[in-house]
Design an enzyme around this catalytic site. Sequence first.
Site, short mmCIF file in Angstrom:
data_model
loop_
_atom_site.label_atom_id
_atom_site.label_comp_id
_atom_site.label_asym_id
_atom_site.label_seq_id
_atom_site.Cartn_x
_atom_site.Cartn_y
_atom_site.Cartn_z
N CYS A 319 -1.54 3.90 -3.15
CA CYS A 319 -0.78 4.94 -3.86
C CYS A 319 -0.92 6.29 -3.17
O CYS A 319 -0.48 7.31 -3.69
CB CYS A 319 -1.21 5.03 -5.32
N GLU A 353 4.25 4.68 -3.14
CA GLU A 353 3.39 3.50 -3.06
C GLU A 353 3.78 2.79 -1.77
O GLU A 353 4.97 2.69 -1.44
CB GLU A 353 3.64 2.62 -4.26
#
Length: 361
Positions: A319, A353
């Site tokens: 992330c 992401e």
Amino acid sequence: MSQLQDPAAYTAQLQDKVARLRELLAPFAAPEPEVFDSPIEHYRLRAEFRLWREAGERHYAMFAAGDKFTPILIEQFPIASTAINALMPQLKAAWQASEVLSHKLFQVEFLTTLAGDALITLCYHRQLDAAWQAEAEQLAQQLGVSLIGRARGQRLVIGKDYVEEELTVAGRLFRYRQPEGAFTQPNGVVCQKMLQWAYDVLGEQQDDLLELYCGNGNFTLPLSTRVRKVLATEISKSSVNAALANLADNGINNIELVRLSAEELTQALNEVRPFRRLAGIDLKSYEFGTVFVDPPRAGMDPDTCELTRRFERILYISCNPETLAANIAQLHDTHQVVRCALFDQFPWTHHMESGVLLQRR
């Protein structure tokens, strides 16, 4: 037309992210990123609002970063799921009609799923009593949701303290319990794309998988169908309990789950010290070919990163592309990036992401 309804504006921001990821991975001769887009609105399955009192009424409010004093009052929230947008005015009408529900209510949290489940958490600066419980039970039934009341030292649950999600990977339906307060991927449509990508990239393997930071088993369940067996670790107690329930709910029996941090598992595998939580698990019986990691924003610590070097394949979901790049730099002398992907989990923000498959050279 608002920006949220403008496909051209969405495409432009997504291309900016692709360029940024491409630049970060360029030093490692990474292939071109595979790109997985998001719906441009109604993609976020959870939302949290502070309440702001104005003209005698409480309103949903959010604040710009670094500013806690200038509320942005909200009636609808287009990035949130259609379920959240449908519940928002109904809940507001309920607290406006009830002093018991509204008294010292300061925050509301919504958690929904693609499968149609919903949970609302109401946070208070006061203790909750029988009168609150009675009205909250009536409200939960009226809205068709589970409801949790939180106050200092109190957590009252009406219905379930989790939502139920269903995600399909390679034609198989997986069921997940997602507990209140525990981490879950906020964008369900993109989460399903991530699971499918990881499943495809791992491929059919005859050896075993080690998973660090497994959460509620989001990736663990589909990936377990590609390997002989899985050893998965997670430190959060609520996530471990949800993962154990998810294994049972899905009838999966080739996964061992242990409540250890990545750092502790590194110590166990290096035989630095034994852990009682590993009692009954024979680490030497595993033939690990792949390690799967989905670490927090800080990425893997140096010791855990060194641990992953032992594996033929490192499947890494991130992330934070900056810490991903830093971890790849540590591993680049022994492993090369053979697949990479961008998942637009957070449209209209700079967050992204990403995923990479690192293969031993």
